[in-house]
Design a protein around this motif. Structure first.
Motif, PDB file in Angstrom:
ATOM      1  N   HIS A   2    -131.712  35.591  26.962  1.00 49.39           N
ATOM      2  CA  HIS A   2    -131.405  35.603  28.396  1.00 49.39           C
ATOM      3  C   HIS A   2    -132.561  36.144  29.216  1.00 49.39           C
ATOM      4  O   HIS A   2    -132.692  35.875  30.373  1.00 49.39           O
ATOM      5  CB  HIS A   2    -130.168  36.436  28.663  1.00 49.39           C
ATOM      6  N   GLU A   6    -136.557  35.858  33.063  1.00 53.28           N
ATOM      7  CA  GLU A   6    -137.341  36.894  33.729  1.00 53.28           C
ATOM      8  C   GLU A   6    -138.812  36.745  33.403  1.00 53.28           C
ATOM      9  O   GLU A   6    -139.676  36.890  34.252  1.00 53.28           O
ATOM     10  CB  GLU A   6    -136.872  38.280  33.282  1.00 53.28           C
ATOM     11  N   LYS A  68    -135.080  42.489  39.341  1.00 52.58           N
ATOM     12  CA  LYS A  68    -135.162  42.306  37.902  1.00 52.58           C
ATOM     13  C   LYS A  68    -135.831  40.998  37.495  1.00 52.58           C
ATOM     14  O   LYS A  68    -136.263  40.854  36.378  1.00 52.58           O
ATOM     15  CB  LYS A  68    -133.758  42.370  37.293  1.00 52.58           C
ATOM     16  N   ASN A 152    -134.959  42.508  24.154  1.00 47.20           N
ATOM     17  CA  ASN A 152    -134.711  43.462  25.233  1.00 47.20           C
ATOM     18  C   ASN A 152    -134.634  44.911  24.747  1.00 47.20           C
ATOM     19  O   ASN A 152    -133.629  45.579  24.930  1.00 47.20           O
ATOM     20  CB  ASN A 152    -133.443  43.077  26.014  1.00 47.20           C
TER      21      ASN A 152
HETATM   22  C1  LIG Z   1    -131.979  45.029  28.926  1.00 45.44           C
HETATM   23  O1  LIG Z   1    -131.659  46.343  28.561  1.00 45.44           O
HETATM   24  C2  LIG Z   1    -131.448  47.191  29.665  1.00 45.44           C
HETATM   25  C3  LIG Z   1    -131.262  48.623  29.182  1.00 45.44           C
HETATM   26  O2  LIG Z   1    -130.934  48.700  27.852  1.00 45.44           O
HETATM   27  C4  LIG Z   1    -130.227  46.707  30.439  1.00 45.44           C
HETATM   28  O3  LIG Z   1    -130.009  47.540  31.550  1.00 45.44           O
HETATM   29  C5  LIG Z   1    -130.525  45.300  30.919  1.00 45.44           C
HETATM   30  O4  LIG Z   1    -129.405  44.779  31.580  1.00 45.44           O
HETATM   31  C6  LIG Z   1    -130.861  44.400  29.750  1.00 45.44           C
HETATM   32  N1  LIG Z   1    -131.315  43.118  30.268  1.00 45.44           N
HETATM   33  C7  LIG Z   1    -130.805  41.990  29.866  1.00 45.44           C
HETATM   34  C8  LIG Z   1    -131.366  40.771  30.509  1.00 45.44           C
HETATM   35  O5  LIG Z   1    -129.931  41.926  29.009  1.00 45.44           O
END
Ligand SMILES: *[C@@H]1O[C@H](CO)[C@@H](O)[C@H](O)[C@H]1NC(C)=O
Ligand SMILES: *[C@@H]1O[C@H](CO)[C@@H](O)[C@H](O)[C@H]1NC(C)=O
Ligand SMILES: *[C@@H]1O[C@H](CO)[C@@H](O)[C@H](O)[C@H]1NC(C)=O
Length: 315
Positions: A2, A6, A68, A152
């Motif tokens: 996902h 980004e 983001k 991530n």
């Molecule tokens: C990636 O990880 C961070 C913190 O662990 C979280 O806040 C964020 O939503 C995550 N991003 C995605 C795209 O899953």
């Protein structure tokens, strides 16, 4: 996976900067981009309305901090204002000197342990310090956050970047601590991908990753990650205190026949230096296997052409 949006957006964004929009226009483009990529998580903070770029010639406006979609440093600047100010001592984490040095750490990590399932991006600079080192160059000590974009994982790292000077000219030297990122285990995915590529009857090829809509077919994403990792080898070796490189696009990639266990690929990539605004094409001969990792066997800088000057996404 996902988080790919980004990453792509970060790269597209860097390309959009080529158009030399003002901050306000960038914000508008951003909104369009959001629609294109369909990212649900964009938040443009109210500061986006204040075009506060006059503060410091090296400043990286906070305009889109926290949005983001970029996944990394949104280094917008008014080019006219750019001057070389080599700061010494404590650095503003949002200003260019700290950002440029920190970006080198991203390329270092990718070249050390990147793979089709591991792609590192600078997430944030927390603090930085620069000093001249007698006869050898300038040393930056940084506290940064680095994000692995596919799984991530984010980790705070301490890093030191030395830009050689004078007779010592050459690539920056990097040291970094990154235990958590090292522990990311992608062996299973890599093994599966390796087998899949190895068994294919025909050799793979692809072009325009991402395409002009910012899209990458899911089965092409590992090839794009591999191209981004390979590009980091070039960006690490080419970086100086006066550059800020991003990979803009894989123009094309062709899998080559190979006589051993290493898969081989011929990549044409477009790198974007956000400081000079140059889009620079490079041809890379890349090998990869899960046990040996990613290697760049040859890197050749190609002459800039008119087509290459254009950012891969225009609207
Ligand atoms: C990636 O990880 C961070 C913190 O662990 C979280 O806040 C964020 O939503 C995550 N991003 C995605 C795209 O899953
Ligand atoms: C990584 O995961 C694989 C299974 O997917 C396992 O066999 C291997 O030992 C793990 N490697 C490390 C270093 O933990
Ligand atoms: C790949 O792109 C480069 C630069 O755009 C071009 O010169 C080359 O012919 C392309 N190769 C293929 C196989 O499309």
């Amino acid at each position: 996976m996902h988080s790919l949006t980004e990453v792509v957006s970060a790269f597209l964004f860097s390309s959009i900067c080529v158009l030399r929009h003002t901050i306000m226009r960038i914000v508008i483009v951003l909104a369009v981009l959001t629609a294109v990529t369909g990212s649900p998580s964009v938040t443009i903070r109210p500061e986006a309305d204040s075009t506060d770029v006059s503060a410091h010639p090296n400043s990286v406006p906070r305009t889109v901090k926290g949005s983001k979609i970029f996944g990394e440093q949104e280094v917008i600047f008014e080019e006219e204002d750019l001057e070389e100010v080599m700061e010494t001592g404590e650095l503003n984490p949002d200003h260019y000197p700290a950002q440029r040095a920190a970006k080198v750490v991203q390329h270092y990590l990718n070249s050390r342990c990147g793979s089709p399932y591991k792609l590192f991006m600078l997430n944030r600079v927390h603090s930085g310090n620069a000093e001249d080192v007698a006869n050898s160059g300038r040393k930056y000590q940084l506290e940064i956050s680095v994000q692995e974009m596919i799984g991530n994982t984010t980790e705070k790292c301490l890093a030191e970047v030395l830009f050689p000077r004078g007779k010592q000219q050459g690539s920056p030297h990097v040291q970094a601590s990154y235990e958590k990122l090292l522990k990311i285990n992608t062996t299973a995915q890599e093994e599966a991908l390796y087998q899949q590529y190895k068994m294919k009857h025909s050799l793979l090829s692809a072009q325009n990753l991402p395409d002009s809509y910012g899209h990458i077919e899911p089965d092409m994403k590992p090839l794009w990650h591999l191209g981004a990792v390979a590009s980091s080898f070039v960006m690490l070796s080419e970086s100086t205190e006066d550059t800020l490189y991003n990979m803009a696009q894989v123009a094309n990639v062709t899998q080559l026949a190979t006589e051993n266990d290493q898969l081989k690929f011929d990549y044409h990539v477009l790198l974007h230096d956000m400081v000079s605004q140059d889009i620079i094409p490079w041809k890379l001969l890349v090998s990869w296997s899960p046990p040996e990792g990613v290697k760049v066997l040859q890197m050749t800088k190609l002459p800039q052409c008119h087509d290459c000057e254009k950012p891969p996404i225009t609207n």
